[in-house]
Motif scaffolding. Structure first.
Motif, mmCIF file in Angstrom:
data_model
loop_
_atom_site.group_PDB
_atom_site.id
_atom_site.type_symbol
_atom_site.label_atom_id
_atom_site.label_comp_id
_atom_site.label_asym_id
_atom_site.label_seq_id
_atom_site.Cartn_x
_atom_site.Cartn_y
_atom_site.Cartn_z
ATOM 1 N N PRO A 47 9.358 -9.819 7.954
ATOM 2 C CA PRO A 47 8.736 -11.144 8.062
ATOM 3 C C PRO A 47 9.592 -12.186 8.783
ATOM 4 O O PRO A 47 9.053 -13.163 9.319
ATOM 5 C CB PRO A 47 8.519 -11.548 6.591
ATOM 6 N N PHE A 93 5.987 -15.927 0.369
ATOM 7 C CA PHE A 93 6.780 -15.477 1.512
ATOM 8 C C PHE A 93 8.117 -14.894 1.056
ATOM 9 O O PHE A 93 8.550 -13.853 1.547
ATOM 10 C CB PHE A 93 7.013 -16.630 2.482
ATOM 11 N N TRP A 98 1.720 -9.594 12.214
ATOM 12 C CA TRP A 98 0.684 -9.944 11.229
ATOM 13 C C TRP A 98 0.858 -9.145 9.940
ATOM 14 O O TRP A 98 0.802 -9.717 8.836
ATOM 15 C CB TRP A 98 -0.699 -9.674 11.821
ATOM 16 N N SER A 158 3.567 -7.835 8.744
ATOM 17 C CA SER A 158 4.794 -8.215 8.047
ATOM 18 C C SER A 158 4.604 -9.468 7.192
ATOM 19 O O SER A 158 5.343 -9.676 6.227
ATOM 20 C CB SER A 158 5.915 -8.445 9.061
ATOM 21 N N TRP A 159 3.634 -10.296 7.552
ATOM 22 C CA TRP A 159 3.401 -11.547 6.817
ATOM 23 C C TRP A 159 2.306 -11.427 5.764
ATOM 24 O O TRP A 159 2.127 -12.349 4.967
ATOM 25 C CB TRP A 159 3.038 -12.661 7.800
ATOM 26 N N THR A 160 1.572 -10.331 5.770
ATOM 27 C CA THR A 160 0.449 -10.220 4.839
ATOM 28 C C THR A 160 0.763 -9.414 3.586
ATOM 29 O O THR A 160 0.206 -9.683 2.518
ATOM 30 C CB THR A 160 -0.769 -9.581 5.538
#
Length: 269
Positions: free
Chosen positions: A89, A162, A18, A20-22
């Motif tokens: 990510p 991203f 989580w 790594s994606w935020t």
């Protein structure tokens, strides 16, 4: 009980996925390191439980060990190279999916006792194989990062949130070459120790099977890529094709052979 710890290990990986994606990895360094340590602790603990004093050659433990060693190397390398953590990510969701498959395929266990004098070579060979595959996993993730960014650059769509999380094309290209260089050395060690074990058991240096053949081909492909990179300067998507080809070969040689042994041959026998 093992299933409980496997599910728990999956849960421990979620915070790192989580995070790594935020945000960019360098924007939440302390929290990310802690989450990454938890993500590493879970699969590592499950791997220890799986082994239980024996070498389990099943596909489930192979995947858990891949996840554990990949996370360990990622954790260490991200401490050395700050930009390396920006591969998270791509890497962490991929390893999470591998862990899910490890849970699904749990229960197919093949124990192999390591007791004879020749097993010293087996232990070294196993460790070299796992480390090689983990390094090539990281290299494949770096290559995929190059692929995504170069395609977005050609399509003029670099504004993606991203893509901003990922390292630059230059850094990713540098990472994949460095990782493959390390993998080549350890793969060579793995091939030599495999030959030593074969000779100690059968007095024959080399017995060609699917795994050995694929490992030799991967070794040659890596050597060709490194030579082209050094003397011609190959990089970008041209280098990516080599890296992904190597990863495919090693995937067929390592978890691929185990999948065939554990499932296809078992079902047909």
């Amino acid at each position: 009980m093992t299933m409980f710890w496997s599910i728990f290990a999956l849960a421990l990986m979620l915070p790192a996925v989580w995070l790594s994606w935020t945000q960019k990895a360098d924007e939440h360094s302390l929290f990310f390191r802690g989450a990454l340590f938890l993500a590493l602790a879970g699969p590592s603990f499950v791997s220890i439980i799986h082994l239980g004093g024996h070498w389990d050659s099943g596909i489930s433990i192979s995947l858990w060990l891949t996840v554990s060693f990949s996370l360990l190397m990622f954790f260490c390398l991200s401490l050395i190279e700050k930009q390396f953590s920006r591969l998270a990510p791509l890497l962490l969701p991929y390893l999470f999916v591998l862990a899910i498959f490890a849970v699904i395929w749990q229960g197919h266990i093949t124990h192999q006792n390591i007791k004879s004098a020749a097993d010293f070579w087996l232990i070294v060979h196993i460790i070299a194989s796992i480390v090689t595959y983990a390094l090539c996993t990281l290299a494949a993730i770096a290559a995929f990062s190059v692929l995504l960014k170069e395609r977005a650059l050609k399509a003029k769509k670099m504004e993606s949130r991203f893509l901003e999380l990922l390292p630059s094309i230059y850094d990713s290209d540098r990472f994949q070459v460095s990782l493959l260089t390390m993998a080549e050395v350890i793969l060579g060690l793995g091939i030599l120790t495999g030959m030593a074990r074969q000779y100690s058991e059968t007095s024959v240096f080399l017995q060609i099977d699917h795994k050995t053949l694929l490992a030799f081909i991967a070794f040659v492909v890596i050597a060709v890529l490194l030579a082209l990179h050094r003397y011609i300067g190959i990089r970008g998507q041209n280098a990516v094709r080599f890296v992904l080809a190597v990863y495919l070969l090693l995937t067929l040689a390592y978890p691929g052979v185990k999948f065939v042994t554990d499932f296809i041959l078992t079902e047909t026998s």
